[in-house]
Motif scaffolding. Structure first.
Motif, PDB file in Angstrom:
ATOM      1  N   HIS B 258       2.509 -22.233   8.894  1.00 14.84           N
ATOM      2  CA  HIS B 258       3.392 -23.282   8.386  1.00 14.84           C
ATOM      3  C   HIS B 258       3.895 -22.943   7.003  1.00 14.84           C
ATOM      4  N   ILE B 259       4.212 -21.679   6.791  1.00 10.45           N
ATOM      5  CA  ILE B 259       4.632 -21.287   5.450  1.00 10.45           C
ATOM      6  C   ILE B 259       6.042 -21.789   5.201  1.00 10.45           C
ATOM      7  N   ASN B 260       6.233 -22.347   4.014  1.00  8.36           N
ATOM      8  CA  ASN B 260       7.534 -22.880   3.636  1.00  8.36           C
ATOM      9  C   ASN B 260       8.114 -22.042   2.495  1.00  8.36           C
ATOM     10  N   ASP B 261       9.076 -22.571   1.788  1.00 10.84           N
ATOM     11  CA  ASP B 261       9.774 -21.774   0.781  1.00 10.84           C
ATOM     12  C   ASP B 261       8.862 -21.308  -0.338  1.00 10.84           C
ATOM     13  N   HIS B 262       7.924 -22.153  -0.743  1.00 10.68           N
ATOM     14  CA  HIS B 262       6.997 -21.764  -1.820  1.00 10.68           C
ATOM     15  C   HIS B 262       6.204 -20.534  -1.431  1.00 10.68           C
ATOM     16  N   GLY B 263       5.663 -20.631  -0.213  1.00  9.54           N
ATOM     17  CA  GLY B 263       4.887 -19.484   0.300  1.00  9.54           C
ATOM     18  C   GLY B 263       5.753 -18.247   0.366  1.00  9.54           C
ATOM     19  N   ILE B 267       5.184 -14.623  -1.320  1.00  8.22           N
ATOM     20  CA  ILE B 267       5.191 -13.353  -0.573  1.00  8.22           C
ATOM     21  C   ILE B 267       6.196 -12.392  -1.201  1.00  8.22           C
ATOM     22  N   GLY B 268       7.346 -12.956  -1.651  1.00 10.73           N
ATOM     23  CA  GLY B 268       8.335 -12.121  -2.326  1.00 10.73           C
ATOM     24  C   GLY B 268       7.761 -11.489  -3.574  1.00 10.73           C
ATOM     25  N   LYS B 269       6.950 -12.254  -4.285  1.00 11.84           N
ATOM     26  CA  LYS B 269       6.297 -11.700  -5.471  1.00 11.84           C
ATOM     27  C   LYS B 269       5.341 -10.582  -5.068  1.00 11.84           C
ATOM     28  N   LEU B 270       4.629 -10.845  -3.980  1.00 12.96           N
ATOM     29  CA  LEU B 270       3.656  -9.827  -3.515  1.00 12.96           C
ATOM     30  C   LEU B 270       4.368  -8.532  -3.114  1.00 12.96           C
ATOM     31  N   LEU B 271       5.555  -8.670  -2.564  1.00 12.59           N
ATOM     32  CA  LEU B 271       6.275  -7.494  -2.059  1.00 12.59           C
ATOM     33  C   LEU B 271       6.387  -6.422  -3.130  1.00 12.59           C
ATOM     34  N   ASN B 272       6.669  -6.834  -4.349  1.00 14.41           N
ATOM     35  CA  ASN B 272       6.867  -5.844  -5.396  1.00 14.41           C
ATOM     36  C   ASN B 272       5.623  -5.586  -6.217  1.00 14.41           C
ATOM     37  N   ARG B 273       4.508  -6.183  -5.794  1.00 13.21           N
ATOM     38  CA  ARG B 273       3.265  -5.864  -6.497  1.00 13.21           C
ATOM     39  C   ARG B 273       2.228  -5.324  -5.530  1.00 13.21           C
ATOM     40  N   SER B 274       2.681  -4.595  -4.536  1.00 17.04           N
ATOM     41  CA  SER B 274       1.738  -3.988  -3.587  1.00 17.04           C
ATOM     42  C   SER B 274       2.462  -2.851  -2.893  1.00 17.04           C
ATOM     43  N   ARG B 275       1.760  -2.264  -1.927  1.00 15.40           N
ATOM     44  CA  ARG B 275       2.391  -1.166  -1.197  1.00 15.40           C
ATOM     45  C   ARG B 275       2.689  -1.568   0.241  1.00 15.40           C
ATOM     46  N   LEU B 276       3.072  -2.795   0.423  1.00 12.81           N
ATOM     47  CA  LEU B 276       3.310  -3.298   1.769  1.00 12.81           C
ATOM     48  C   LEU B 276       4.380  -2.489   2.475  1.00 12.81           C
ATOM     49  N   LYS B 277       4.073  -2.123   3.735  1.00 13.67           N
ATOM     50  CA  LYS B 277       5.070  -1.429   4.534  1.00 13.67           C
ATOM     51  C   LYS B 277       5.615  -2.323   5.628  1.00 13.67           C
ATOM     52  N   ARG B 278       4.755  -3.188   6.098  1.00 13.19           N
ATOM     53  CA  ARG B 278       5.214  -4.083   7.166  1.00 13.19           C
ATOM     54  C   ARG B 278       4.867  -5.507   6.784  1.00 13.19           C
ATOM     55  N   LEU B 279       5.844  -6.389   6.938  1.00 14.81           N
ATOM     56  CA  LEU B 279       5.609  -7.801   6.633  1.00 14.81           C
ATOM     57  C   LEU B 279       6.115  -8.618   7.809  1.00 14.81           C
ATOM     58  N   VAL B 280       5.222  -9.446   8.380  1.00 17.62           N
ATOM     59  CA  VAL B 280       5.599 -10.283   9.518  1.00 17.62           C
ATOM     60  C   VAL B 280       5.351 -11.736   9.124  1.00 17.62           C
ATOM     61  N   VAL B 281       6.425 -12.521   9.084  1.00 21.76           N
ATOM     62  CA  VAL B 281       6.271 -13.963   8.808  1.00 21.76           C
ATOM     63  C   VAL B 281       6.982 -14.750   9.903  1.00 21.76           C
ATOM     64  N   CYS B 282       6.882 -14.242  11.137  1.00 24.21           N
ATOM     65  CA  CYS B 282       7.631 -14.893  12.201  1.00 24.21           C
ATOM     66  C   CYS B 282       7.028 -16.250  12.543  1.00 24.21           C
ATOM     67  N   ASN B 283       7.902 -17.110  13.012  1.00 28.24           N
ATOM     68  CA  ASN B 283       7.507 -18.458  13.403  1.00 28.24           C
ATOM     69  C   ASN B 283       6.853 -19.210  12.260  1.00 28.24           C
ATOM     70  N   ASN B 284       7.552 -19.290  11.150  1.00 31.56           N
ATOM     71  CA  ASN B 284       7.145 -20.134  10.051  1.00 31.56           C
ATOM     72  C   ASN B 284       8.310 -21.060   9.714  1.00 31.56           C
ATOM     73  N   GLN B 285       8.207 -21.686   8.560  1.00 28.89           N
ATOM     74  CA  GLN B 285       9.255 -22.664   8.247  1.00 28.89           C
ATOM     75  C   GLN B 285       9.988 -22.287   6.973  1.00 28.89           C
ATOM     76  N   ILE B 286      10.292 -21.011   6.884  1.00 32.48           N
ATOM     77  CA  ILE B 286      10.980 -20.556   5.684  1.00 32.48           C
ATOM     78  C   ILE B 286      12.443 -20.944   5.781  1.00 32.48           C
ATOM     79  N   ARG B 287      12.962 -21.496   4.684  1.00 33.93           N
ATOM     80  CA  ARG B 287      14.365 -21.917   4.658  1.00 33.93           C
ATOM     81  C   ARG B 287      15.141 -21.039   3.690  1.00 33.93           C
ATOM     82  N   ALA B 288      16.333 -21.507   3.389  1.00 37.50           N
ATOM     83  CA  ALA B 288      17.263 -20.662   2.642  1.00 37.50           C
ATOM     84  C   ALA B 288      16.676 -20.177   1.313  1.00 37.50           C
TER      85      ALA B 288
END
Lengths: 695, 425
Positions: B258-263, B267-288
Motif C-alpha cells: 500500500h505504498i503511496n507518494d511518501h513511500g 524509495i526515490g531517495k534510496l535509489l541514489n543512495r544504494s546500488r539498486l539494479k532492480r526495483l519492483v513497486v508493482c501494484n501499489n498506490q503511487i500517484r503523480a
C-alpha cells in the motif's frame, strides 16, 4: 481486496523466462553443431580429400544448418506467440483491475460526497435540535414542552432514519462489493484455469513442435550422415578390394619365393652333408694321429717329469745354499752401508772444509789481486819517475860530456892555434846537435804501411828511397803490394762488418779501402808492416806456385796464352785463389798468443829501453879526440910540463926577487928614517934594499 | 572354509557378509552416537553414505556430511517436489533453506521457543543463501481478544493493537547468517480458508522496525522482497531508512503493498543512495507526485537497470516525468508502466524519450489509454529508435496501423541485436 495475492500467484507461474532460457540453450547447441561441422570440414580439407566430396559435404552442412536455423526461427515465433497468448490473460486481468480501481475511486468519491452531504444535513439537524433544546428549556407549559419534545423526537428520528438509510445503502454497497469480490474470485479462478490450460497447451504444442523440429533436424543430419556413409563405404570397399588384390599378389609372390628358397635349401643341405662327411673323415684321421702324438707326448712328459724332479731336488739344495749366501751378503751389505754412511759424513765434512778454504782462498786472491794492481800502479809510477830521472841524468851527463868535449875541442883548437900554430879543422861531431836519450825507433804498423802504399801517388818521390830499401828487405815490388792490397780490399769484404760498410759508403775511395784494410788486417791478425810485406811476398810466391800448378793443369792449352797468363799471374794473384792463399798464410804465420800477450804487457806501460846503442853513443862522444891527437897531446904535455917546470922555477925566483925587493924597500925606509933623524938611515936601508930588489 | 552344502543350489560364499560390511553396518547403525566418516577409506565412505538413514539428527549430519546424494535422499524423503536447479544445484543448501523456512513459517510468537530457530543457526549458517518465507504466523489469540476482532474489522489497518500481534523477529536470525543473499518475506498466512480474520494479515509497526534493523544488520543481502504485507508509507520509509547505503543490496521488491507518494519519495531517495539494479513497486498506490519523485531520482541514477511500476496510479503527470527522466538516464533497460492510467500526453513525452534514449530495451505500456493519436506518436518515436526490442502496447486503444508499424520496428531492432550478438560470438 484479495486480487493482488492471486496476481502474485500468476506471476510466479509465468513460463516466459524459462522458455527464453531454453531458447538460448537451443541456440547455443545449434551454434555448436555448426562450429563442429565447420571444424570437421576443415579437417577433411586438411586431409586432402577430393574436391567433389568436399563440396558435397559443404552443401550437406549448409542444408542441415539451414534446417536448424529455420527451425530456430520457427520456434522463436511459436514461443513469442505463446507468450503473448499467456500474458494476454494477465494483461486482461490488469485491465480489469485498473477499471475496477477507477470505479472504486469514483464510488469512493461519490460515497464521500454522500457522507459529507449527510454529515452536513445531520449537523444542521443536530444544531436545530440543540437550538430547540434551549427553546424547550424556555417553555413553561408542559404542553408546549411535550410538543417541543415530540418535535425533537421527530427530528431525532429523522436523523436516525437518515443515518440508517445511509447505513443500509453502505451495507448494500458492501454486499455488492462482496458479491463482486466473490465474482472476481471466480473469474480469477477461471482466469487461472485458463492460464494453466493455455500454458499446458503451449507446453504440449511447444513439445510437439520441438519434437517435430528435432525430427526434421535429425532427418537432415541422418540423410547427411547416410550419404556420407554410403560414400565412405564405397570408398572403403574399393580400397578393401584393392588391398585384398594386393595381398593376393603378395601372397603369390611369397609362395613362389618360398618354393625357390626351399629348393635352394635342399641343395644347400645336400651339399653341406657331403662336405660334412668329407670333413668328418679327415678329422677322424687327424684325431687318430693326434692320439698317437698325445701318447708320445705323455711318454716324453713322464721322462721330463723325472728329470725335472731331479732338477728340482738339485735346485732345492742350491736354494738352501743360496739362502745361506744371501744372509751373508745381507750382513755384508749392512756393514757396507755403515761404511758408506761414515764415508758420506766424512765427505760432507770435507766438502764443508774445502768450501771454507775455497772461500778464504778466493778472498786471498782478491786481496792479492788488489795488491798486484797497486804494485803495478806503483811500478808504473816508478817507471815514469825512473824515466824522468834517467832523462835528467842523461841530459846532465850529456851536458857535462858535451862541455868536456867542447873543452877538449877548444883546448885542441887552442893547442893547435897557440901551441902548434896550425890551422884547426873541427872534426865532425854529429852528437853535438842532438840531446836527450836515444828514442827507440817505433815499429811501423801494417796499416800505416798500407796507407803509405796507397797514398803512393801523393807522396811521390820522397818514398822512392824507402821503397828501394823495402824492396830489398821484402823482396816484393811496391806496386804489386799495392795491387794485392786493393785486391784484398775488394775480395775480403766479408771480413768487414756490414755496419762499417754502411758508414763508409760516403767516404773517399782511398779512405774507404784504408779502413777496410784495417778491419781485414785486424781480422787476419796482421799488425806490423813486416807482416804485411810478408803476406805480399807469400802471395807472390803463392801465385807463382799456383800459376805453375795451373800451368800443369792447362798444358794442353795454347802456349801463347800460357805465357800471357803467367805474366798476368805474376803481376796479380787470381781473385779466386786469394781466399785460399790467405788461409794458407794465416795457417803458417799466425802468431802464437803469448807473443801478443807479451806485447800487450809492454803496452801496459813498462816500456823496456834498448840500451845497446848508448854505449856506442857515449863511446863516440869519448872518441871525439882521435888517437893521433892524443899522441900529439901527450907529446905536448910532456913538453909543456917541462916548460911548466921551467916557468914554475922562474915564478919562484920571481917571488924571491919580489921578497928581496920588498926587504930592500923596507930597509930603504928604515934607512930614510935613520938618515933624516934616523929615518934617513932607514930610508937608506930601504933604498939599499930597493936597490937589491929591482935586479 | 566351510563345506559346501550340495543340496542347496543357491548357496554361495557371497551370501555371507564380510567383516567389513558388518562393521560398516554397525557404524551406520550407531552413527548417531559415534559418527565415523572421514576416517574411512573412500569406497567404505561411499558405502556408509549410501546407507545412512535420512532421519539422522541434524546436529550430527549438518557439518559432517557434505555428500550430495545423502542430502538428496533427505530432501526427497521430506518433500515431494524438489527442484534442485533453483538452489544452485546443491541438495544440502536446498535442505537447509527449506528446513529453516519451514521452521520460520511455523513459528508462533510467544508460543514457540526461539531456541528452535537459534539451535539450527550454527548448523545451517554456512549453507543458507536464500530465505523464502511465504507466511508468518501471528501469535495465538486469547479468547477475550476475539471481541477486539470485530473492532479491528472496522478499524483501519493501522496496527493499533497491543504487542500481541507481532510476528517472528528477524533480528535474532539475519545477523547470524553470513552467506544470506536473498530474503523474501510475506507477512500473512497461507491457506487460512474459512478461518479468515483480518488480523492474520497484519504487519505491525514493531514488526517493521525489527525487520528494518535485521535488514541493516545483514550486510551480504542482495535481494529483498516483501509481498502482500500492507507496507504503507510509514513502514516503507522506515524500511528504506535502514536500507540507505546498504553495501550489497541490488534488488528491492515492494510488490502488492500500500505504498503511496511518501513511500515513493523515500524509495526515490534510496535509489541514489544504494546500488539498486532492480526495483519492483508493482501494484501499489503511487500517484503523480510519487512518480515524479522516482523520475527525479531516475534522471540522476546510474545503476538501476529495471523499474516496474505496474498497476499504480501515476497518471499522465507521472508518465511525463518518467519519460523526461528517460532522456537523461543511460542505464535503465527495462521499464514497466502497465496499468497506470496514462493517456496521450504521456505518449508524446515517451516518443520524445525513445528518440533520445539508446539504452532502453524493454518497454511495457499495456492497459493505458494512449488512443490512436498517442499510438501514432509512439510509432514515430519508435521509427527513430534502434535499441528497444520489446514494446508491449496491448489494450492501449492504439490503432492497428501503429501497432503493426511498431511491431515492424521492433523486429528490425531484434534482428540487428541478434546480428550483433552473433558477431560478438
Amino acid at each position: 481486496m484479495h486480487q493482488p495475492e492471486l496476481f502474485a500467484g500468476d506471476e510466479a507461474d509465468e513460463p516466459g523466462p524459462s522458455v527464453e532460457s531454453t531458447n538460448q540453450e537451443e541456440r547455443i547447441t545449434a551454434r555448436r553443431i555448426r562450429i563442429a561441422a565447420r571444424n570437421e570440414a576443415k579437417t577433411r580439407q586438411l586431409l586432402g580429400e577430393d574436391s567433389q566430396g568436399k563440396e558435397d559435404i559443404k552443401e550437406e552442412t549448409r542444408k542441415s544448418q539451414k534446417e536448424v536455423e529455420q527451425r530456430e526461427r520457427h520456434m522463436a515465433k511459436l514461443k513469442s506467440d505463446g507468450l503473448e497468448m499467456v500474458t494476454n490473460i494477465q494483461v486482461a486481468a490488469d485491465a480489469r483491475e485498473s477499471d475496477r480501481r477507477k470505479e472504486q475511486e469514483e464510488a469512493c468519491r461519490l460515497r464521500r460526497e454522500i457522507l459529507e452531504n449527510e454529515a452536513k444535513s445531520s449537523q444542521e439537524k443536530f444544531e436545530e435540535i440543540t437550538r430547540k433544546w434551549t427553546d424547550a428549556k424556555m417553555k413553561q407549559t408542559p404542553l408546549d414542552l411535550r410538543d417541543a419534545l415530540n418535535n425533537q423526537q421527530q427530528l431525532c428520528e429523522q436523523i436516525t432514519a437518515d443515518k440508517n438509510k445511509l447505513i443500509s445503502e453502505l451495507q448494500q454497497e458492501l454486499k455488492a462489493s462482496d458479491d463482486r469480490y466473490v465474482k472476481d474470485l471466480k473469474r480469477q479462478v477461471n482466469d487461472i484455469d485458463l492460464l494453466t490450460e493455455r500454458m499446458e497447451e503451449q507446453v504440449s504444442s511447444l513439445k510437439k513442435s520441438y519434437r517435430e523440429d528435432l525430427q526434421l533436424i535429425e532427418n537432415s543430419f541422418d540423410e547427411e550422415r547416410r550419404t556420407l556413409l554410403t560414400k565412405n563405404r564405397k570408398k572403403w570397399e574399393h580400397q578393401m578390394k584393392e588391398r585384398s588384390e594386393k595381398e593376393l599378389r603378395n601372397m603369390m609372390k611369397g609362395l613362389n619365393l618360398l618354393e625357390e628358397y626351399e629348393d635352394l635349401l635342399q641343395k644347400l643341405r645336400v651339399q653341406t652333408a657331403e662336405e660334412y662327411n668329407i670333413d668328418k673323415i679327415s678329422l677322424d684321421t687327424e684325431v687318430q694321429d693326434l692320439r698317437k702324438k698325445v701318447q708320445q707326448v705323455k711318454f716324453d712328459c713322464h721322462v721330463k717329469e723325472e728329470k725335472l724332479h731331479y732338477n728340482f731336488e738339485v735346485l732345492k739344495k742350491r736354494e738352501e745354499e743360496n739362502t745361506i749366501l744371501k744372509s751373508q751378503m745381507k750382513r755384508k751389505i749392512i756393514r757396507m752401508q755403515d761404511v758408506l754412511n761414515n764415508l758420506k759424513s766424512k765427505c760432507g765434512n770435507q766438502e764443508k772444509q774445502s768450501k771454507a778454504e775455497n772461500q778464504s782462498l778466493s778472498n786471498d786472491y782478491a786481496r792479492i789481486k788488489q795488491q798486484y794492481r797497486d804494485m803495478q800502479k806503483k811500478a808504473r809510477h816508478f817507471a815514469a819517475l825512473d824515466a824522468e830521472h834517467f832523462e835528467k841524468l842523461w841530459l846532465i851527463c850529456e851536458d857535462e860530456v858535451k862541455a868536456l868535449a867542447h873543452r877538449a875541442l877548444e883546448t885542441d883548437r887552442i893547442i893547435h892555434e897557440q901551441q902548434l900554430g896550425l890551422p884547426w879543422v873541427s872534426p865532425l861531431v854529429p852528437f853535438m846537435e842532438r840531446s836527450g836519450p836515444i828514442k827507440q825507433q817505433t815499429i811501423r804498423t801494417a796499416t800505416q804501411t798500407a796507407a803509405d802504399i796507397l797514398q803512393d801517388d801523393t807522396r811521390g818521390h820522397l818514398l822512392e828511397e824507402s821503397e828501394g830499401l823495402e824492396n830489398t828487405g821484402g823482396g816484393v815490388n811496391r806496386r804489386t803490394v799495392k795491387r794485392i792490397l786493393e785486391l784484398l780490399c775488394d775480395e775480403m769484404g766479408f771480413l768487414v762488418e756490414s755496419k762499417l760498410l754502411k758508414l763508409l759508403s760516403h767516404l773517399e775511395k782511398n779512405e774507404q779501402s784504408l779502413i777496410k784494410l784495417d778491419a781485414i788486417f785486424s781480422a787476419i791478425g796482421i799488425e806490423s808492416e813486416v807482416d804485411a810485406y810478408k803476406m805480399a811476398e807469400f802471395f807472390m810466391n803463392y801465385t807463382q806456385h799456383g800459376g805453375e800448378q795451373r800451368e800443369h793443369m792447362e798444358e794442353e792449352e795454347t802456349t801463347s796464352e800460357q805465357g800471357e797468363s803467367v805474366e798476368e799471374l805474376s803481376d796479380l794473384i787470381h781473385p779466386n785463389d786469394l781466399l785460399l792463399a790467405l788461409k794458407d798464410f794465416t795457417g803458417q804465420y799466425c802468431r802464437p798468443y803469448d807473443v801478443q800477450a807479451s806485447q800487450k804487457s809492454s803496452v801496459l806501460g813498462l816500456e823496456m829501453r834498448d840500451d845497446s846503442e848508448d854505449e856506442a853513443y857515449w863511446e863516440s862522444i869519448a872518441n871525439v879526440m882521435p888517437e893521433s891527437k892524443l899522441k900529439l897531446w901527450s907529446a905536448l904535455d910532456t913538453a909543456l910540463n917541462k916548460y911548466h917546470t921551467a916557468l914554475t922555477e922562474r915564478a919562484e925566483l920571481l917571488v924571491e926577487t919580489q921578497d928581496v925587493q920588498q926587504q930592500n924597500t923596507e930597509l930603504r925606509q928604515l934607512l930614510q928614517l935613520y938618515t933624516s933623524s934616523k929615518a934617513s938611515a932607514e930610508t937608506e936601508t930601504q933604498t939599499t934594499r930597493m936597490r937589491q930588489f929591482p935586479m | 572354509m566351510r563345506s559346501v552344502i550340495a543340496e542347496d543350489p543357491d548357496w554361495s560364499l557371497a551370501l555371507v557378509p564380510s567383516l567389513t560390511t558388518l562393521s560398516l553396518q554397525h557404524i551406520i547403525k550407531h552413527f548417531e552416537e559415534n559418527p565415523i566418516l572421514d576416517e574411512l577409506m573412500p569406497n567404505y565412505k561411499a558405502y556408509v553414505l549410501q546407507r545412512l538413514p535420512a532421519s539422522l539428527p541434524l546436529t550430527v549430519s549438518a557439518n559432517l556430511i557434505s555428500d550430495e546424494s545423502y542430502w538428496k535422499r533427505c530432501c526427497e524423503a521430506r518433500w515431494r517436489l524438489c527442484d534442485v536447479s533453483t538452489y544452485g544445484n546443491s541438495w544440502k543448501r536446498m535442505f537447509f533453506e527449506r528446513h529453516l523456512e519451514n521452521i520460520i513459517e511455523l513459528f508462533i510468537p510467544d508460543a514457540t521457543d526461539t531456541k528452535t530457530v537459534l539451535d539450527l543457526v550454527p548448523l545451517c549458517r554456512n549453507y543458507i543463501k536464500r530465505l523464502n518465507v511465504s507466511q508468518l504466523l501471528p501469535p495465538i489469540k486469547e479468547p477475550p481478544s476475539f471481541d477486539e476482532d470485530d473492532r479491528s474489522d472496522c478499524a483501519s489497518d493501522m496496527g493499533s493493537e497491543g504487542p500481541s500481534i507481532d510476528h517472528f523477529d528477524f533480528r535474532i536470525l539475519l545477523d547470524k547468517l553470513p552467506n544470506l543473499e536473498e530474503l523474501n518475506v510475506a507477512y500473512g498466512v497461507k491457506g487460512c480458508g474459512m478461518n479468515f480474520e483480518w488480523n492474520l494479515f497484519e504487519f505491525t509497526f514493531r514488526d517493521c522496525e525489527s525487520l528494518a534493523k535485521a535488514l541493516n544488520s545483514c550486510k551480504t543481502l542482495q535481494v529483498f522482497r516483501i509481498h502482500r504485507s500492507k507496507v504503507d508509507d510509514e513502514k516503507c520509509c522506515m524500511l528504506v531508512s535502514q536500507l540507505l547505503d546498504h553495501p550489497s543490496l541490488q534488488e528491492l521488491d515492494f510488490s502488492h503493498n500500500h505504498i503511496n507518494d511518501h513511500g515513493a519519495r523515500a524509495i526515490g531517495k534510496l535509489l541514489n543512495r544504494s546500488r539498486l539494479k532492480r526495483l519492483v513497486v508493482c501494484n501499489n498506490q503511487i500517484r503523480a507526485s510519487g512518480a515524479q519523485a522516482l523520475a527525479h531520482a531516475l534522471a540522476r541514477n546510474a545503476t538501476l537497470i529495471s523499474l516496474n511500476l505496474r498497476l499504480n496510479r501515476i497518471g499522465d503527470e507521472g508518465g511525463q516525468a518518467l519519460a523526461q527522466a528517460l532522456i537523461k538516464n543511460k542505464t535503465l533497460v527495462d521499464l514497466h508502466l502497465g496499468g497506470n492510467n496514462m493517456s496521450e500526453p504521456t505518449a508524446v513525452a515517451l516518443s520524445q524519450a525513445l528518440v533520445e534514449n539508446w539504452t532502453l530495451k524493454s518497454l511495457n505500456l499495456s492497459n493505458n489509454r494512449l488512443g490512436v493519436d498517442g499510438g501514432k506518436l509512439l510509432e514515430e518515436g519508435m521509427s527513430h529508435n534502434s535499441s528497444v526490442l520489446e514494446c508491449d502496447i496491448r489494450l492501449t486503444d492504439v490503432g492497428q496501423d501503429s501497432e503493426y508499424c511498431i511491431a515492424q520496428a521492433l523486429r528490425a531492432n531484434q534482428l540487428q541485436a541478434a546480428r550483433k550478438n552473433q558477431s560478438q560470438l
